[in-house]
Design a protein around this motif. Structure first.
Motif, mmCIF file in Angstrom:
data_model
loop_
_atom_site.group_PDB
_atom_site.id
_atom_site.type_symbol
_atom_site.label_atom_id
_atom_site.label_comp_id
_atom_site.label_asym_id
_atom_site.label_seq_id
_atom_site.Cartn_x
_atom_site.Cartn_y
_atom_site.Cartn_z
ATOM 1 N N VAL A 289 -68.335 4.793 55.879
ATOM 2 C CA VAL A 289 -68.813 5.998 56.102
ATOM 3 C C VAL A 289 -69.195 6.651 54.805
ATOM 4 O O VAL A 289 -68.524 6.497 53.645
ATOM 5 N N ARG A 290 -70.474 7.272 54.751
ATOM 6 C CA ARG A 290 -70.653 8.025 53.352
ATOM 7 C C ARG A 290 -70.417 9.526 53.200
ATOM 8 O O ARG A 290 -70.183 9.895 52.099
ATOM 9 N N THR A 291 -70.318 10.148 54.393
ATOM 10 C CA THR A 291 -69.903 11.518 54.196
ATOM 11 C C THR A 291 -68.780 11.747 55.242
ATOM 12 O O THR A 291 -68.765 11.303 56.431
ATOM 13 N N ASP B 286 -65.902 14.999 56.674
ATOM 14 C CA ASP B 286 -65.680 16.229 56.528
ATOM 15 C C ASP B 286 -64.112 16.625 57.065
ATOM 16 O O ASP B 286 -63.851 16.133 58.355
ATOM 17 N N LYS C 177 -65.040 14.803 61.003
ATOM 18 C CA LYS C 177 -66.525 14.555 61.234
ATOM 19 C C LYS C 177 -66.866 13.455 60.067
ATOM 20 O O LYS C 177 -66.388 13.712 59.070
ATOM 21 N N THR C 178 -67.581 12.447 60.386
ATOM 22 C CA THR C 178 -68.242 11.764 59.523
ATOM 23 C C THR C 178 -69.871 11.216 59.936
ATOM 24 O O THR C 178 -70.142 11.521 60.962
ATOM 25 N N LYS C 179 -70.462 10.850 58.729
ATOM 26 C CA LYS C 179 -72.215 10.689 58.594
ATOM 27 C C LYS C 179 -71.989 8.947 58.077
ATOM 28 O O LYS C 179 -71.372 8.978 57.206
#
Length: 247
Positions: free
Chosen positions: A233-235, A237, A245-247
């Protein structure tokens, strides 16, 4: 014929008592003189003689601040009677050094003054004007130089300093991170006291938010990073630990 009676001496007018009163009075005078003499001798030794004066100044606990700077800031003159040394004033002068968070000044009789300093610990680096400024958890600059010190993350805020709320929030988050997380950190940034972001060495970004519920946020990150998917995962929250929250 009138009889003339003879008066008897008063019962408390014993002439033998008079000689005894004089030695007692002289004894009291002698004791008083001896006590005054002893007090005078002690006062002279403490304040007037060269027997108990400052001969050495020792410094312990210093790493960032050179010993010579601490001694110069202390302003302790050799030859000053130890009893006259104003330790409180010496402590205040030493604590004005940017590297020193607190100090203690001790008399080590007969002639040594010991200064024990507790230095500020740099936790982040601010790049400004071509120089790297190391700041402690309160945003105070403790050292600076032309080369970037290793092992410290960068602090990125608009107005770094001890009175800037964004700086204090970012540094509070940084100081509360466990070593295993802090060791992976390359930068801590904040646009305000409730908007702190962590940038990890592997390229990941953690949206932290405000300096609150740190324990829950750290547990979420550690659980995420234990999985292969989480490490990819790069981001992340974690500003609201109730909803990850992930991105």
């Amino acid at each position: 014929m009138t009889e003339t009676g003879t008066s008897l001496p008063a019962a408390d007018a014993d002439p033998a008592d008079a000689p005894r009163r004089h030695p007692n009075r002289w004894k009291a005078v002698l004791v008083t003189l001896l006590v005054l003499g002893a007090l005078g001798a002690v006062t002279w030794v403490l304040l007037g003689s060269r027997l108990l004066v400052v001969r050495h100044v020792e410094v312990t606990g210093s790493a960032l601040a050179p010993r010579d700077r601490i001694v110069a800031a202390a302003g302790v003159d050799l030859g000053t009677p130890m009893a006259r040394l104003a330790t409180g004033a010496v402590r205040e002068r030493v604590e004005r050094l940017r590297e020193v968070e607190s100090a203690e000044v001790e008399r080590d009789w007969p002639g040594t003054v010991r200064i024990v300093v507790r230095e500020r610990v740099p936790v982040a680096v601010v790049e400004r004007g071509g120089r790297y400024h190391q700041v402690d958890r309160n945003g105070v600059v403790v050292a600076d130089g032309e080369s970037r010190p290793a092992g410290l993350p960068t602090l990125t805020v608009a107005s770094p300093g001890p009175s800037d709320k964004a700086s204090l929030a970012a540094l509070a988050v940084l100081s509360g991170l466990p070593e295993q997380v802090r060791g992976r950190l390359s930068e801590v940034a904040a646009t305000g006291p409730g908007a702190v972001t962590l940038h990890m060495r592997g390229g990941q970004m953690v949206v932290w938010g405000a300096d609150e519920r740190a324990y829950e946020k750290i547990r979420l990150l550690e659980a995420l990073w234990r999985t292969a998917e989480g490490r990819a995962v790069r981001t992340v929250d974690v500003s609201s630990p109730d909803v990850l929250k992930t991105k």
